[in-house]
Structures are given as structure tokens and as C-alpha cells.
Design a protein around this motif. Structure first.
Motif, PDB file in Angstrom:
ATOM      1  N   GLN A  55      32.296  12.451  35.261  1.00  0.00           N
ATOM      2  CA  GLN A  55      31.208  11.856  36.014  1.00  0.00           C
ATOM      3  C   GLN A  55      31.287  12.275  37.481  1.00  0.00           C
ATOM      4  N   MET A  56      30.147  12.507  38.083  1.00  0.00           N
ATOM      5  CA  MET A  56      30.090  12.788  39.506  1.00  0.00           C
ATOM      6  C   MET A  56      30.604  11.577  40.278  1.00  0.00           C
ATOM      7  N   GLU A  57      31.369  11.827  41.320  1.00  0.00           N
ATOM      8  CA  GLU A  57      31.853  10.744  42.178  1.00  0.00           C
ATOM      9  C   GLU A  57      31.170  10.855  43.544  1.00  0.00           C
ATOM     10  N   THR A  58      31.813  11.467  44.513  1.00  0.00           N
ATOM     11  CA  THR A  58      31.201  11.569  45.845  1.00  0.00           C
ATOM     12  C   THR A  58      30.733  12.999  46.160  1.00  0.00           C
ATOM     13  N   GLU A  59      30.583  13.820  45.131  1.00  0.00           N
ATOM     14  CA  GLU A  59      30.227  15.222  45.362  1.00  0.00           C
ATOM     15  C   GLU A  59      28.865  15.393  46.034  1.00  0.00           C
ATOM     16  N   THR A  60      27.859  14.596  45.628  1.00  0.00           N
ATOM     17  CA  THR A  60      26.562  14.766  46.278  1.00  0.00           C
ATOM     18  C   THR A  60      26.603  14.261  47.720  1.00  0.00           C
ATOM     19  N   MET A  61      27.538  13.395  48.025  1.00  0.00           N
ATOM     20  CA  MET A  61      27.738  12.993  49.407  1.00  0.00           C
ATOM     21  C   MET A  61      28.251  14.188  50.222  1.00  0.00           C
ATOM     22  N   ALA A  62      29.169  14.932  49.622  1.00  0.00           N
ATOM     23  CA  ALA A  62      29.722  16.102  50.312  1.00  0.00           C
ATOM     24  C   ALA A  62      28.640  17.140  50.580  1.00  0.00           C
ATOM     25  N   ILE A  63      27.714  17.322  49.603  1.00  0.00           N
ATOM     26  CA  ILE A  63      26.610  18.275  49.781  1.00  0.00           C
ATOM     27  C   ILE A  63      25.806  17.929  51.027  1.00  0.00           C
ATOM     28  N   GLN A  64      25.657  16.627  51.288  1.00  0.00           N
ATOM     29  CA  GLN A  64      24.837  16.177  52.418  1.00  0.00           C
ATOM     30  C   GLN A  64      25.663  15.890  53.673  1.00  0.00           C
ATOM     31  N   GLY A  65      26.977  16.164  53.608  1.00  0.00           N
ATOM     32  CA  GLY A  65      27.822  15.965  54.773  1.00  0.00           C
ATOM     33  C   GLY A  65      28.108  14.509  55.096  1.00  0.00           C
ATOM     34  N   ILE A  66      28.053  13.646  54.089  1.00  0.00           N
ATOM     35  CA  ILE A  66      28.270  12.212  54.299  1.00  0.00           C
ATOM     36  C   ILE A  66      29.698  11.854  53.890  1.00  0.00           C
ATOM     37  N   THR A  67      30.447  11.297  54.800  1.00  0.00           N
ATOM     38  CA  THR A  67      31.851  10.972  54.518  1.00  0.00           C
ATOM     39  C   THR A  67      32.188   9.502  54.750  1.00  0.00           C
ATOM     40  N   ASN A  68      31.223   8.722  55.207  1.00  0.00           N
ATOM     41  CA  ASN A  68      31.454   7.287  55.395  1.00  0.00           C
ATOM     42  C   ASN A  68      30.107   6.570  55.449  1.00  0.00           C
ATOM     43  N   GLY A  69      30.146   5.259  55.642  1.00  0.00           N
ATOM     44  CA  GLY A  69      28.910   4.482  55.721  1.00  0.00           C
ATOM     45  C   GLY A  69      28.570   3.813  54.411  1.00  0.00           C
ATOM     46  N   PRO A  70      27.484   3.052  54.362  1.00  0.00           N
ATOM     47  CA  PRO A  70      27.153   2.244  53.185  1.00  0.00           C
ATOM     48  C   PRO A  70      26.849   3.056  51.929  1.00  0.00           C
ATOM     49  N   VAL A  71      26.197   4.208  52.079  1.00  0.00           N
ATOM     50  CA  VAL A  71      25.885   5.020  50.901  1.00  0.00           C
ATOM     51  C   VAL A  71      27.159   5.611  50.322  1.00  0.00           C
ATOM     52  N   PHE A  72      28.032   6.109  51.190  1.00  0.00           N
ATOM     53  CA  PHE A  72      29.309   6.652  50.729  1.00  0.00           C
ATOM     54  C   PHE A  72      30.123   5.552  50.043  1.00  0.00           C
TER      55      PHE A  72
END
Length: 396
Positions: A55-72
Motif C-alpha cells: 500500500q502507498m504510504e507517504t509517497e504521494t506526499m514526497a511527489i508534492q514536496g510535503i514532509t509535515n503538516g496535517p495532510v502528511f
């Protein structure tokens, strides 16, 4: 062999146009984000196997450069984006609380709710069905399960339909708006859980909190599973009901068939509505090892996106797949729109019950319902697809 890159998408293309152009280039192609996408139901079923992908974990966050915050934080702690052993620990308490007996218990209330919503608008002029019926049914059902006060519903509904946008790749501006509303939704759920801590296992949330404590979920994980339930249980049902009724309105013979014998055709209408233009775009997975799939080399860690939109019109499975037919007999036993394996949607029974009661009430109370504007458009090939408004007139 390297996977071909998808050609740029023309503005006038629907998602199904895009799928036809992309699939003509090969069984496995890469989109503009570098995700390997596939099109057949067979390939989708193969690629969700734990031996090949996770299962995807935080990979789509990495695509968008997101490393913290509520969505992460959501991606980091939700059962939707986790693997064993965390997935089982997070899903278990909710799955045991969200059991089939709960749906049976809710069924009379769902029937009453659906009828009341429709009766309010029959013969009362044009409405936006997506928000006035679909959105209200989904939001009030989730509120019913969680014990959300009726007075809070407008605020919670607005937060949910904004925050859900964070689950797909979005523009920075949209993502920032979704993050703000996700923060507010988190705060609301935290307060809701706090109110239930002393209640014991006398309702859904009380039972869930007791099970979560026994399973060892920490505070963030406990909260995030309820946030996940609110998001997943609202937007997808709203979209599925809107999409299904839209197709029935555009295929009037199918609507008349359903109204003439609702008991016989209701299950088929729901299955076909969920298939024909689904609210789930893709099941995004991650290659668990270096793969060679259909002759294409896929390195470990790569994102793989079997397209649900394409798989549900696979001509190898569905006869005349571009035809909307509620009498269709070639649906797989387990509807692919709800996913597969350990990540299959745990709210499937409730979603089907909501759709059944809403369409049944429409047939009985408003059989002369018509669209009063362009049909809604479903757009996007991510986790959830955007559904536009649906102007219509409910008529007896």
C-alpha cells in the motif's frame, strides 16, 4: 523494456477518452508524475497482491514536496496509507465496531432519512442533487453513526468536502485550502472523541475507543481512523449516488426498468452505477521489489496505479463495456470499486445500503425526475474523483 510515456492530455478529453488513448500505447505506461499505470481488471487484481506491491504510504506526499503538516499526518497515521503490522492494528478496532449488525440496525433510519430528504424536494423546482440529496444523505449517515449533533452538520459537511481534496495530487493552492479544513476537522473529531471517553461501550464511538485502547493505538492513530471514516464515508457515497442517478437519467429506459420493478433491479442498478463511471480513479500501490510486468521493468519503490476507471470497462470481463445496463450479469462477485485484499473498503455494506434506500425512495416518490442541465462530470484518475453539480427536478 521501458514503459512508454503517456501523451499530453487534450483539454476536451474525458477520463475515458484519456484511458483509450493511453491504453493504445501498451499494457503498462507512465503518466506525467512517473506513475506506472495499467488498464485491465486482471492486471489490477495481480498488482494489488502483497507479493508484488504494498500500500502507498507517504509517497504521494514526497511527489508534492510535503514532509509535515496535517495532510502528511493523515497519510502517516491512517489505515488507508499503511501496511502490516500498523495496518491491522489501525483497521482492527474500526472493523470490529463497523460490523454488519450496525448496518442492519441503521437500515430503518437510512430508509427514513432517504425518504425525508427526497420528500422535501419533490415537485419543488430545480435542485443540485449532488449536494442537496447525495451530500446530505452521506453526511447525515456518518453523523448518525458517530453521534454528531444535527446543528454541527453544515460545518462538518463543508470541512469534509474540502479536506477530501488532500487525498489526491492537487495544486498548491487547493492543497493549502484542504489542509486548513483538515486541521479544523481534526480538532472537531478530537473533541467528539473526548466527549465519548467516559461514556463506555454504549455507542459506536464508545465501542471503538474501548477497542482502540486494547489494541494499543496512540492518540493520533485513534483520531485519524475516525477522520478517515468521515472523509471516506462521505465523499465517495455522495459521488456514487450522483453518478448512478445521472446515468439512469441519461438512459431513460434503464430508469423506467428500475422504477417498474425496483426490488428486482435495485442491486443491478447499484452495481452498474458503481462500475460505469466510478468515483475511485485508481488504486495507487508501491512496487515491493524490482518487477518485470508485461515486459516493463518497474524498479522497487516505484508508484504503480492500476486504473479502476479502466478496469471497470475491461472488455475481457464486461460485454459491451461502454453500455450502461442494470440487467448486466457479468459483474465479478466482489465489486472491484471497493478495492481488494486487506485494504478492501470496510464501509461497503453501509455504502450499498445508502444507495439502495436512496434509489428506492426516488423510484417510489419521484419517478418523473429529470435532469435540468448538463449531466455531472466525473474527473480525475487519483484516489477519489471530482464530481460536478447535477441540476435536476424531482417530480412525482
Amino acid at each position: 523494456m521501458n514503459a512508454p510515456q503517456i501523451l499530453p492530455r487534450e483539454e476536451s478529453w474525458t477520463d475515458h477518452d484519456y484511458v483509450r488513448h493511453a491504453s493504445a500505447q501498451g499494457a503498462v505506461v507512465r503518466d506525467r508524475h512517473g506513475i506506472f499505470i495499467t488498464f485491465s481488471l486482471k492486471h489490477m487484481q495481480q498488482l494489488v497482491a502483497p507479493a508484488l506491491t504494498r500500500q502507498m504510504e507517504t509517497e504521494t506526499m514526497a511527489i508534492q514536496g510535503i514532509t509535515n503538516g496535517p495532510v502528511f499526518e493523515l497519510f502517516q497515521n491512517s489505515m488507508l496509507f499503511s501496511n502490516a503490522p500498523a495496518h491491522g492494528r489501525r483497521r482492527g478496532p474500526l472493523a470490529r465496531s463497523f460490523a454488519v449488525p450496525l448496518v442492519r440496525q441503521l437500515r430503518p433510519k437510512l430508509q427514513q432519512l432517504a425518504r425525508a430528504l427526497i420528500e422535501d424536494h419533490v415537485n419543488n423546482g430545480k435542485i443540485d442533487f449532488r449536494d442537496r440529496i447525495g451530500g446530505q444523505l452521506a453526511a447525515r449517515t456518518v453523523a448518525m453513526v458517530l453521534g454528531v449533533p444535527r446543528a454541527d452538520l453544515p460545518m462538518v459537511t463543508r470541512l469534509v468536502y474540502s479536506a477530501i481534496r488532500a487525498l489526491s495530487v492537487r495544486s498548491p493552492q487547493v492543497l493549502a485550502e484542504a489542509a486548513d479544513d483538515l486541521t479544523a476537522l481534526n480538532s472537531y473529531v478530537a473533541d467528539l472523541l473526548e466527549d465519548h471517553k467516559s461514556a463506555g461501550a454504549h455507542d459506536f464511538l464508545g465501542d471503538y475507543l474501548q477497542r482502540a485502547g486494547l489494541t494499543g493505538l496512540d492518540g493520533i492513530e485513534t483520531r485519524m481512523q475516525i477522520v478517515t471514516l468521515v472523509l471516506a464515508g462521505s465523499d465517495t457515497t455522495r459521488g456514487a449516488l450522483t453518478s448512478t442517478l445521472s446515468q439512469l437519467m441519461q438512459n431513460r429506459d434503464q430508469w423506467e426498468l428500475l422504477c417498474a420493478d425496483t426490488d428486482r433491479h435495485i442491486q443491478g442498478a447499484i452495481s452498474e452505477g458503481l462500475r460505469y463511471d466510478p468515483v475511485i480513479g485508481a488504486l495507487i500501490r508501491v512496487a515491493a521489489k524490482d518487477l518485470v510486468f508485461e515486459g516493463v521493468a518497474i524498479p522497487e519503490g516505484s508508484l504503480i496505479g492500476p486504473l479502476v476507471v479502466a478496469a471497470l470497462r475491461d472488455p475481457a470481463v464486461y460485454e459491451d463495456p461502454d453500455r450502461f445496463d442494470i440487467s448486466r450479469t457479468d459483474h465479478p462477485r466482489w465489486h472491484p470499486v471497493f478495492g481488494a485484499g486487506e485494504h478492501r473498503c470496510l464501509g461497503e455494506a453501509l455504502a450499498r445500503a445508502e444507495l439502495e434506500e436512496a434509489l428506492t425512495a426516488l423510484c417510489h416518490l419521484a419517478p418523473k425526475t429529470v435532469l435540468t442541465g448538463p449531466p455531472p462530470q466525473l474527473r480525475g484518475l487519483g484516489a477519489t474523483r471530482f464530481v460536478s453539480e447535477m441540476p435536476c427536478r424531482l417530480a412525482a
